[in-house]
Every structure is written in structure tokens, then in C-alpha cells.
Design a protein around this motif. Structure first.
Motif, PDB file in Angstrom:
ATOM      1  N   ASP A 180       0.746  -1.301   0.056  1.00 24.31           N
ATOM      2  CA  ASP A 180      -0.105  -0.141  -0.005  1.00 24.31           C
ATOM      3  C   ASP A 180       0.848   1.341   0.055  1.00 24.31           C
ATOM      4  N   ASP A 181       1.839   1.545   0.684  1.00 19.13           N
ATOM      5  CA  ASP A 181       2.842   2.447   0.788  1.00 19.13           C
ATOM      6  C   ASP A 181       3.395   2.534  -0.619  1.00 19.13           C
ATOM      7  N   GLN A 182       3.701   1.847  -1.264  1.00 26.66           N
ATOM      8  CA  GLN A 182       4.399   1.821  -2.487  1.00 26.66           C
ATOM      9  C   GLN A 182       3.130   2.276  -3.590  1.00 26.66           C
ATOM     10  N   LEU A 183       1.950   1.749  -3.701  1.00 22.73           N
ATOM     11  CA  LEU A 183       1.274   1.908  -4.760  1.00 22.73           C
ATOM     12  C   LEU A 183       0.274   3.158  -4.604  1.00 22.73           C
ATOM     13  N   GLN A 184       0.183   3.593  -3.231  1.00 24.64           N
ATOM     14  CA  GLN A 184      -0.575   4.956  -3.334  1.00 24.64           C
ATOM     15  C   GLN A 184       0.479   6.180  -3.911  1.00 24.64           C
ATOM     16  N   LEU A 185       1.395   6.174  -3.911  1.00 32.07           N
ATOM     17  CA  LEU A 185       2.228   7.079  -4.591  1.00 32.07           C
ATOM     18  C   LEU A 185       2.009   7.263  -6.035  1.00 32.07           C
ATOM     19  N   PHE A 186       1.390   6.444  -6.653  1.00 32.52           N
ATOM     20  CA  PHE A 186       1.137   6.438  -7.972  1.00 32.52           C
ATOM     21  C   PHE A 186      -0.059   7.324  -8.360  1.00 32.52           C
ATOM     22  N   ARG A 187      -0.851   7.781  -7.409  1.00 35.32           N
ATOM     23  CA  ARG A 187      -1.924   8.597  -7.360  1.00 35.32           C
ATOM     24  C   ARG A 187      -1.443   9.888  -8.033  1.00 35.32           C
ATOM     25  N   HIS A 188      -0.175  10.299  -7.559  1.00 37.95           N
ATOM     26  CA  HIS A 188       0.463  11.699  -8.005  1.00 37.95           C
ATOM     27  C   HIS A 188       0.655  11.658  -9.379  1.00 37.95           C
ATOM     28  N   ILE A 189       0.899  10.464 -10.170  1.00 36.14           N
ATOM     29  CA  ILE A 189       1.025  10.435 -11.558  1.00 36.14           C
ATOM     30  C   ILE A 189      -0.495  10.108 -12.262  1.00 36.14           C
ATOM     31  N   TYR A 190      -1.143   9.335 -11.532  1.00 34.59           N
ATOM     32  CA  TYR A 190      -2.323   8.856 -12.146  1.00 34.59           C
ATOM     33  C   TYR A 190      -3.360  10.030 -12.572  1.00 34.59           C
ATOM     34  N   HIS A 191      -3.480  10.927 -11.420  1.00 37.08           N
ATOM     35  CA  HIS A 191      -4.543  11.965 -11.370  1.00 37.08           C
ATOM     36  C   HIS A 191      -4.520  12.864 -12.554  1.00 37.08           C
ATOM     37  N   PRO A 192      -3.163  13.363 -12.865  1.00 38.52           N
ATOM     38  CA  PRO A 192      -3.074  14.252 -13.825  1.00 38.52           C
ATOM     39  C   PRO A 192      -3.023  13.600 -15.280  1.00 38.52           C
ATOM     40  N   LEU A 193      -2.542  12.506 -15.278  1.00 38.36           N
ATOM     41  CA  LEU A 193      -2.804  11.557 -16.471  1.00 38.36           C
ATOM     42  C   LEU A 193      -4.182  11.509 -16.901  1.00 38.36           C
ATOM     43  N   ALA A 194      -5.135  11.138 -16.158  1.00 40.05           N
ATOM     44  CA  ALA A 194      -6.516  10.996 -16.123  1.00 40.05           C
ATOM     45  C   ALA A 194      -7.247  12.178 -16.643  1.00 40.05           C
ATOM     46  N   LEU A 195      -6.578  13.391 -16.193  1.00 47.00           N
ATOM     47  CA  LEU A 195      -7.110  14.537 -16.812  1.00 47.00           C
ATOM     48  C   LEU A 195      -6.660  14.990 -18.314  1.00 47.00           C
ATOM     49  N   LEU A 196      -5.298  14.405 -18.698  1.00 47.61           N
ATOM     50  CA  LEU A 196      -5.029  14.730 -19.869  1.00 47.61           C
ATOM     51  C   LEU A 196      -5.232  13.582 -21.042  1.00 47.61           C
ATOM     52  N   LEU A 197      -5.798  12.395 -20.579  1.00 46.39           N
ATOM     53  CA  LEU A 197      -6.128  11.176 -21.387  1.00 46.39           C
ATOM     54  C   LEU A 197      -7.357  10.853 -20.676  1.00 46.39           C
ATOM     55  N   PRO A 198      -8.411  11.598 -20.929  1.00 49.27           N
ATOM     56  CA  PRO A 198      -9.769  11.103 -20.348  1.00 49.27           C
ATOM     57  C   PRO A 198     -10.465   9.862 -21.388  1.00 49.27           C
ATOM     58  N   LYS A 199     -10.116   9.484 -22.322  1.00 47.74           N
ATOM     59  CA  LYS A 199     -10.449   8.295 -22.966  1.00 47.74           C
ATOM     60  C   LYS A 199      -9.774   7.052 -22.512  1.00 47.74           C
ATOM     61  N   ARG A 200      -8.776   6.910 -21.709  1.00 50.55           N
ATOM     62  CA  ARG A 200      -8.229   5.745 -21.270  1.00 50.55           C
ATOM     63  C   ARG A 200      -8.805   5.060 -20.167  1.00 50.55           C
ATOM     64  N   SER A 201      -8.901   3.746 -20.332  1.00 54.81           N
ATOM     65  CA  SER A 201      -9.532   3.133 -19.097  1.00 54.81           C
ATOM     66  C   SER A 201      -8.683   3.236 -17.523  1.00 54.81           C
ATOM     67  N   GLN A 202      -9.063   2.813 -16.826  1.00 52.48           N
ATOM     68  CA  GLN A 202      -8.287   2.836 -15.732  1.00 52.48           C
ATOM     69  C   GLN A 202      -7.061   2.051 -15.666  1.00 52.48           C
ATOM     70  N   GLU A 203      -7.348   0.775 -16.059  1.00 51.83           N
ATOM     71  CA  GLU A 203      -5.966  -0.145 -16.484  1.00 51.83           C
ATOM     72  C   GLU A 203      -4.967   0.424 -17.518  1.00 51.83           C
ATOM     73  N   GLU A 204      -5.457   1.195 -18.348  1.00 52.28           N
ATOM     74  CA  GLU A 204      -4.525   1.797 -19.271  1.00 52.28           C
ATOM     75  C   GLU A 204      -3.826   3.045 -18.615  1.00 52.28           C
ATOM     76  N   LEU A 205      -4.624   3.778 -17.827  1.00 54.21           N
ATOM     77  CA  LEU A 205      -3.860   4.680 -17.021  1.00 54.21           C
ATOM     78  C   LEU A 205      -2.868   4.307 -16.146  1.00 54.21           C
ATOM     79  N   GLY A 206      -3.185   3.236 -15.516  1.00 54.32           N
ATOM     80  CA  GLY A 206      -2.373   2.655 -14.589  1.00 54.32           C
ATOM     81  C   GLY A 206      -1.052   2.265 -15.092  1.00 54.32           C
TER      82      GLY A 206
END
Length: 202
Positions: free
Chosen positions: A126-152
């Protein structure tokens, strides 16, 4: 809490903090339980009454490092314009700066290896994975058509690219890059990757 439990809890905290200092000064290979026991004032064997084994001790130190990294990335998110692309640039540079300022503790996150049959504890995952939110959230705004898995997957790929540059750039060898130049090149890389991802999405 009884006096005995209080003393054990304090010794455990002292042990983890001492291990953190030792890794910061000597690197992961310099972590010695005998030296730790002497520093916190307990018998060498008593260390294993405080943590299950050296793996747990290293992971507990790593958890503290990851929490401080999380704070640094959160501060970088808030530090400038809200553009998702520039947020990702700030995060990448903050990651580089954190690694440079905490070099041995940062290296220990990636150098530590557990036996193949040992399972990483959920709290450490959990300590490791929760850091990816910092990258995931901006990417979700930039690439709204991508699925959660693709964004991950994209988030992990972007991290891998930046991490590779940081790891090689901070090496004290011929491939080392001066920190100001490294920061600039990381910013260029992130912007180029994001521009390419957006262009392909369109």
C-alpha cells in the motif's frame, strides 16, 4: 499500556530510527543488527523481539522514506500552475530532488530483495502503490478516454522513464549528470512523453 509494552514500543521506534540513520550514512549494505543493538542499548538477539527479521526492519525504514517522498510530491503538486502537464513535470523534478537529497535511503527502496518465497506485507504494498496517484490523476485529466487499467500502465511507464534517468544520472560514475542538467532533461522528457501521448490520443 503497561511499562513493559511502553518500553518495547520505544525500543522499536528507536531501532527503526537508528536503522534509518545507518542506511543514510552507510547504505543498505552497511546495516548491521549488532551495531543497531549497541546504539539503542539492547542485546543483539533482542532486535528480533522488536521486528520479525531484517526484511521487516528495512521495509519499516522504507515506509518512512516513502511517506516523506509522498509529502514532497504533494508539495510539488501544490507549488505551481494547475496544468496537468506541468504538475507531472514538477512531480518528476521533486522525485529527482528527493532522491538526490536522500540518496542511500532512496537507493535502499530498490536495492532491498526479499527471498522468493516471502510475501511483501500488505502495508508495504500500500505504501508503494498509493504514490502512483500523483501521476495517475494528472494523466486521467490529460487522457480522459483511457481506461483505469490503461492509465495505470501509462503511469508506471512514465515513472519508469523518470526513475531510470534519476538512477543513472545520480550514479557516481561516468554516466553521472550534474543535478541542474538532470532536472532540465527530466522536465524535457516528461513534456515530450505527454505531448506524444496526447497527439496519439487525438
Amino acid at each position: 499500556m503497561t511499562k513493559a509494552l511502553e518500553r518495547r514500543a520505544k525500543l522499536r521506534t528507536d531501532l527503526i530510527q537508528a536503522a534509518e540513520r545507518m542506511i543514510a550514512e552507510r547504505g543498505l549494505a552497511g546495516l548491521k543488527t549488532r551495531d543497531l543493538a549497541r546504539e539503542i542499548g539492547c542485546a543483539n538477539g533482542a532486535v528480533y523481539n522488536l521486528v520479525a527479521d531484517v526484511d521487516e526492519l528495512v521495509l519499516r525504514v522504507g515506509s518512512r522514506t516513502l511517506h516523506r517522498l509522498d509529502e514532497a510530491l504533494s508539495a510539488a503538486e501544490r507549488a505551481g500552475e494547475p496544468s496537468p502537464q506541468e504538475t507531472l513535470v514538477r512531480i518528476a523534478i521533486a522525485y529527482c530532488d528527493f532522491a538526490a537529497e536522500n540518496l542511500e535511503l532512496w537507493r535502499a527502496l530498490f536495492e532491498h530483495r526479499m527471498a522468493a518465497d516471502k510475501i511483501l506485507p500488505d502495508w508495504s504494498v500500500d505504501d508503494q502503490l498509493q504514490l502512483f496517484r500523483h501521476i495517475y490523476h494528472p494523466l486521467a485529466l490529460l487522457l480522459p478516454k483511457r481506461s483505469q487499467e490503461e492509465l495505470g500502465i501509462t503511469a508506471r511507464s512514465l515513472f519508469s522513464a523518470v526513475h531510470g534517468m534519476v538512477a543513472l544520472g545520480l550514479e557516481q560514475k561516468l554516466v553521472a549528470v550534474p543535478l541542474p542538467a538532470l532536472r532540465k532533461e527530466i522536465a524535457n522528457l516528461v513534456r515530450a512523453m505527454i505531448d506524444g501521448l496526447i497527439a496519439r490520443a487525438e
